[in-house]
Design an enzyme around this catalytic site. Structure first.
Site, PDB file in Angstrom:
ATOM      1  N   GLY A  92       0.704   1.443  -1.014  1.00 56.64           N
ATOM      2  CA  GLY A  92       0.615   2.864  -1.333  1.00 56.64           C
ATOM      3  C   GLY A  92       1.998   3.472  -1.425  1.00 56.64           C
ATOM      4  O   GLY A  92       3.012   2.775  -1.338  1.00 56.64           O
ATOM      5  N   LYS A  93       1.985   4.779  -1.611  1.00 59.04           N
ATOM      6  CA  LYS A  93       3.243   5.517  -1.794  1.00 59.04           C
ATOM      7  C   LYS A  93       4.224   5.263  -0.663  1.00 59.04           C
ATOM      8  O   LYS A  93       5.416   5.132  -0.876  1.00 59.04           O
ATOM      9  CB  LYS A  93       2.947   7.022  -1.821  1.00 59.04           C
TER      10      LYS A  93
END
Ligand code: GLU
Ligand code: ZN
Length: 311
Positions: free
Chosen positions: A242-243
């Site tokens: 994810g980010k």
């Protein structure tokens, strides 16, 4: 035996940018369909009005074309089952809902969590509160399906045999939310059938939804596609990429002028399709030798710095 018309698909949710894990799944779904000479459908799963954004749809579709993964039917291309955006397909979901035994439910998440003592972060098994009569007639209601009893078995080409007792493990689940948004579980089943999808390749995080979908297919008299749930790409900490891992999303790579063949080479190597030394490859060049059985069964855990070569 009837003729098997094979058709694969990719069904992104436009609630954020595509990351490498999403792109890897899209590449595999595309290769699988192409290797079988099948059609490949793109469907935008923008059911959640709070989270879906047109800009993400645009970026994601641009990214997929940039990676060399065009679709035969879908947004921008059209096709016989248009529209290919779930937000525009509500009438079809309503028709399916009318064929199912359902009831209204006014319980809040919190009430259900408290009633079932579900551990935090786990979806509670629905305790049947509103089955006979809604608990709070003054509130807006969700619609739940009276799930029929029985164990569902599905043979997944990658994940193996899945078995689930949906009544016991999930209970009567939501088909339409309180805010009228359609549930993914219903929409995906209606759309895969309507679009003639015979082969569903998607991320292993959706294994847990598969029994619910197969049960809906059986109840609605719809065919069950062949499923293949592929492993995910995880960050160095072992959590789904994810980010926060700082991994570049595909839009960022594209806008920074990266070479898409480099990105495809990285994705293909992580999926066991090309050896580590391959620097650049076009997706189309991978079709002829594609073998789903060669894709590793384990999640890919990124080493720190593993992506430095991409940018
Ligand atoms: N829209 C789902 C997602 O982005 C995928 C659903 C599916 O492939 O069945 O996770
Ligand atoms: Zn309820």
């Amino acid at each position: 035996m009837g003729m098997v018309i094979s058709c694969g698909r990719y069904a992104p949710t436009p609630s954020g940018r595509l990351h490498l894990g999403n792109a890897r799944t899209a590449l595999l779904a595309w290769l699988w369909a192409r290797a079988q000479g099948g059609r490949y459908v793109m469907r935008v799963e923008d059911l959640d009005p709070d989270r879906s954004r047109p800009v993400y749809e645009r970026d994601q579709l641009d990214d997929l074309l940039w990676l060399g993964l065009p679709w035969d039917e879908g947004p921008r291309m059209g096709g016989p089952q248009a529209p290919y955006r779930q937000s525009e397909r509500g009438q079809r979901y309503a028709a399916a809902l009318a064929d199912l035994e359902t009831f209204e439910c006014t319980c809040t998440r919190r009430e259900l969590r408290e009633a079932t003592l579900a551990p935090h972060g786990r979806e509670p098994v629905y305790p049947g509160t509103c089955r006979a009569a809604v608990s709070h007639p003054d509130r807006p209601a969700a619609v739940r399906w009276k799930v029929p009893p029985g164990v569902v078995e599905v043979d997944d080409l990658v994940a193996g045999r899945l078995r689930e007792d949906v009544v016991k493990d999930v209970g009567d689940f939501v088909l339409r939310r309180t805010d009228q948004a359609w549930a993914y579980q219903l929409a995906v089943v209606v759309d895969d059938a309507a679009m003639g999808v015979t082969h569903v390749l998607r991320g292993a995080d959706l294994v847990a939804s598969t029994a619910r979908q197969v049960l809906l297919q059986r109840t609605l008299g719809l065919p069950t596609p062949q499923y293949a749930h592929v492993p995910l790409v995880l960050g160095p900490d072992g959590a789904k990429l994810g980010k926060r891992h700082g991994a570049p999303d595909i839009t960022r790579l594209r806008e920074a002028g990266a070479d898409p063949r480099r990105v495809v080479a990285w994705l293909a190597n992580s999926a066991g399709l090309v050896p580590a030394g391959v620097q650049r490859v076009e997706a189309a060049a991978l079709v002829a030798d594609f073998d789903l059985a060669a894709v590793p069964r384990e999640d890919v855990v990124l080493a720190p710095g593993a992506l430095d070569a991409l940018g």
